[in-house]
Design a protein around this motif. Structure first.
Motif, PDB file in Angstrom:
ATOM      1  N   GLY A  76       0.819  -1.203   0.000  1.00 11.49           N
ATOM      2  CA  GLY A  76       0.000   0.000   0.000  1.00 11.49           C
ATOM      3  C   GLY A  76       0.854   1.254   0.000  1.00 11.49           C
ATOM      4  O   GLY A  76       2.025   1.221   0.384  1.00 11.49           O
ATOM      5  N   PHE A 123      -4.815   6.787   3.505  1.00 10.20           N
ATOM      6  CA  PHE A 123      -4.660   5.778   2.463  1.00 10.20           C
ATOM      7  C   PHE A 123      -4.628   6.437   1.090  1.00 10.20           C
ATOM      8  O   PHE A 123      -5.410   7.351   0.807  1.00 10.20           O
ATOM      9  N   ALA A 150      -3.587   0.651  -2.867  1.00  7.52           N
ATOM     10  CA  ALA A 150      -3.069  -0.650  -2.454  1.00  7.52           C
ATOM     11  C   ALA A 150      -3.157  -1.611  -3.623  1.00  7.52           C
ATOM     12  O   ALA A 150      -3.959  -1.421  -4.546  1.00  7.52           O
ATOM     13  N   PRO A 210      -4.493  -6.614   0.954  1.00  4.35           N
ATOM     14  CA  PRO A 210      -4.727  -5.190   0.706  1.00  4.35           C
ATOM     15  C   PRO A 210      -5.755  -4.632   1.684  1.00  4.35           C
ATOM     16  O   PRO A 210      -6.791  -5.251   1.929  1.00  4.35           O
ATOM     17  N   TYR A 223      -7.284  -0.690   3.605  1.00  3.09           N
ATOM     18  CA  TYR A 223      -7.265   0.767   3.674  1.00  3.09           C
ATOM     19  C   TYR A 223      -6.686   1.272   4.996  1.00  3.09           C
ATOM     20  O   TYR A 223      -6.438   2.462   5.147  1.00  3.09           O
TER      21      TYR A 223
END
Length: 122
Positions: A35, A47, A50, A102, A104
């Motif tokens: 990420g 974020f 990713a 993956p 956030y």
């Protein structure tokens, strides 16, 4: 253990582009999802994007609106973040991170790089 080193940051004018790289080392580095996050002064880490370990799935923050692209080259153990149409509000330290899947959420990443500064002038 995975070590991550970002590069490619710098100063760019609004509307310009940068490509960030994140070189991973460690025997199992290519098996991790990766990420990108960013943190501006006085703000929380947020974020950015990713990618799954295979590169087959990608995820993006809403603010990017198609301007950023995450990719990876497992043969080189490197993840990239192509950033286009940069805006002054994109100014931040950009970090890459590795996780089992993956996500956030920064607290779900196991390893972090030291970050690279991106500054966008108006």
């Amino acid at each position: 253990q995975v070590q991550l080193v970002e590069s490619g940051g710098g100063l760019v004018q609004a509307g310009g582009s940068l490509r960030l790289s994140c070189a991973a080392s460690g025997r199992t580095a290519s098996s991790y999802a990766m990420g990108w996050f960013r943190q501006a002064p006085g703000k929380e880490r947020e974020f950015v994007a990713a990618i799954s370990w295979s590169g087959g799935s990608t995820y993006y923050a809403d603010f990017e609106k198609g301007r950023f692209t995450i990719s990876r080259d497992n043969a080189k153990n490197t993840v990239y973040l192509q950033m286009n149409i940069l805006k002054p509000e994109d100014t931040a330290v950009y970090y890459c991170a590795a996780s089992q899947a993956p996500t956030y959420y920064p607290n779900e990443y196991d390893y972090w790089g030291q970050g690279t500064q991106v500054t966008v002038s108006s």
